[in-house]
Design an enzyme around this catalytic site. Structure first.
Site, PDB file in Angstrom:
ATOM      1  N   ARG A   1      10.346  31.048  29.539  1.00 45.61           N
ATOM      2  CA  ARG A   1       9.140  30.212  29.722  1.00 45.61           C
ATOM      3  C   ARG A   1       8.877  29.293  28.531  1.00 45.61           C
ATOM      4  O   ARG A   1       8.060  28.382  28.622  1.00 45.61           O
ATOM      5  CB  ARG A   1       7.918  31.090  29.970  1.00 45.61           C
TER       6      ARG A   1
ATOM      7  N   SER B   1       0.391  35.261  34.732  1.00 43.20           N
ATOM      8  CA  SER B   1       1.330  35.484  33.629  1.00 43.20           C
ATOM      9  C   SER B   1       2.615  34.686  33.828  1.00 43.20           C
ATOM     10  O   SER B   1       3.179  34.689  34.916  1.00 43.20           O
ATOM     11  CB  SER B   1       1.670  36.968  33.551  1.00 43.20           C
TER      12      SER B   1
ATOM     13  N   ARG C   1     -17.992  19.392  29.180  1.00 45.88           N
ATOM     14  CA  ARG C   1     -16.768  19.036  29.914  1.00 45.88           C
ATOM     15  C   ARG C   1     -17.005  18.095  31.095  1.00 45.88           C
ATOM     16  O   ARG C   1     -16.032  17.650  31.704  1.00 45.88           O
ATOM     17  CB  ARG C   1     -16.054  20.315  30.371  1.00 45.88           C
TER      18      ARG C   1
ATOM     19  N   ARG D   1     -10.736  27.881  25.244  1.00 46.55           N
ATOM     20  CA  ARG D   1     -11.358  27.704  23.925  1.00 46.55           C
ATOM     21  C   ARG D   1     -12.845  28.091  23.967  1.00 46.55           C
ATOM     22  O   ARG D   1     -13.461  28.305  22.930  1.00 46.55           O
ATOM     23  CB  ARG D   1     -11.229  26.250  23.461  1.00 46.55           C
ATOM     24  N   HIS D   2     -13.401  28.161  25.188  1.00 40.35           N
ATOM     25  CA  HIS D   2     -14.821  28.537  25.309  1.00 40.35           C
ATOM     26  C   HIS D   2     -14.921  30.051  25.199  1.00 40.35           C
ATOM     27  O   HIS D   2     -14.440  30.780  26.066  1.00 40.35           O
ATOM     28  CB  HIS D   2     -15.401  27.976  26.614  1.00 40.35           C
TER      29      HIS D   2
ATOM     30  N   GLN E   1      -5.512  35.209  33.516  1.00 39.23           N
ATOM     31  CA  GLN E   1      -4.642  34.080  33.865  1.00 39.23           C
ATOM     32  C   GLN E   1      -3.300  34.593  34.368  1.00 39.23           C
ATOM     33  O   GLN E   1      -2.770  35.596  33.860  1.00 39.23           O
ATOM     34  CB  GLN E   1      -4.440  33.200  32.614  1.00 39.23           C
TER      35      GLN E   1
ATOM     36  N   LEU F   1      -9.865  25.146  28.503  1.00 43.02           N
ATOM     37  CA  LEU F   1     -10.882  26.036  29.076  1.00 43.02           C
ATOM     38  C   LEU F   1     -11.070  27.292  28.225  1.00 43.02           C
ATOM     39  O   LEU F   1     -12.196  27.684  27.916  1.00 43.02           O
ATOM     40  CB  LEU F   1     -10.458  26.403  30.512  1.00 43.02           C
TER      41      LEU F   1
END
Ligand SMILES: Cc1cc2nc3c(=O)[nH]c(=O)nc-3n(C[C@H](O)[C@H](O)[C@H](O)COP(=O)(O)OP(=O)(O)OC[C@H]3O[C@@H](n4cnc5c(N)ncnc54)[C@H](O)[C@@H]3O)c2cc1C
Length: 202
Positions: A109, A53, A136, A43-44, A51, A41
């Protein structure tokens, strides 16, 4: 996966659909998609993203996406059989053990998989949104981002049928496939699906 259209801003202009879309903004919240999906996503480029964390949110018992293709599969390693959930449980335990050992979450993580779910809010203008949906919703797109794009399209079509009724993969939007050798070869079937989607039949 949960897909919400959080807000939209469409100017009250007596202009063409293209002009309205250029000046309109749409904000979505998507929860429960994998990091593999969110990576595609973001990349757009002409969009804004926020987002969840992994640096600060503890991923204890982390939720994850299971692709249908791995459900029920057992993999043999050194004479012992494991399923996908075994690996996820092991990674979860390993992650928690690292955090208990004092490793910062931002380093712990590193062991988390692409399957780990995330929550992301993003805003696109209407022009970019149509571009995103054309790419998409195509059968060439990976299944999870395609599912997400189709959920987005359903929300948009039910609220703004005039702006979004023609939107879908290029075989539907343009009337012909642009994928060349990579085409799924089923444009009629795909077109029929998106035609029924915009009538709210799916
Ligand atoms: C089926 C599929 C398979 C893919 N496979 C891969 C892969 O194997 N590897 C990989 O790395 N990526 C892959 N991608 C991602 C792809 O390479 C792009 O990163 C993604 O589609 C977003 O770029 P975009 O050009 O489509 O448009 P966006 O980033 O959404 O931008 C929309 C349009 O705005 C314009 N634009 C945006 N930014 C700029 C800029 N800086 N300068 C000039 N114009 C700009 C361009 O006209 C662009 O087409 C795949 C995508 C799809 C749909």
């Amino acid at each position: 996966m949960k897909v919400l259209l959080l807000s939209e801003n469409i100017p009250q202009l007596n202009e063409s659909k293209e002009t309205l879309l250029r000046h309109a903004h749409f904000t979505f919240l998507v929860d429960g998609i994998s990091r593999a999906c969110s990576h595609q996503l973001v990349r757009h480029r002409p969009a804004s993203y926020s987002q969840q964390s992994q640096r600060y949110v503890a991923m204890k018992n982390f939720p994850y996406v299971t692709p249908d293709s791995v459900k029920g599969k057992l993999v043999e390693i050194e004479g012992k059989k494991y399923c996908y959930d075994d690996l996820m449980a092991f990674i979860g335990r390993f992650y928690e053990a690292l955090v208990e050992e004092g490793v910062p979450k931002e380093d712990a993580r590193f062991v988390l998989p692409n399957a780990c779910t995330t929550r992301i809010v993003f805003t696109m203008n209407g022009e970019e949104l149509v571009h995103f949906l054309r790419l998409r919703t195509c059968t060439r797109a990976q299944w999870e981002i395609r599912k997400m794009a189709i959920e987005m399209l359903k929300l948009l079509q039910s609220k703004y049928p005039e702006l979004f009724k023609d939107v879908g993969p290029n075989c539907y939007y343009l009337g012909y496939c642009t994928e060349g050798k990579m085409s799924c070869g089923r444009p009629e079937e795909v077109r029929a699906y998106f035609a029924s989607l915009c009538k709210g039949e799916e």
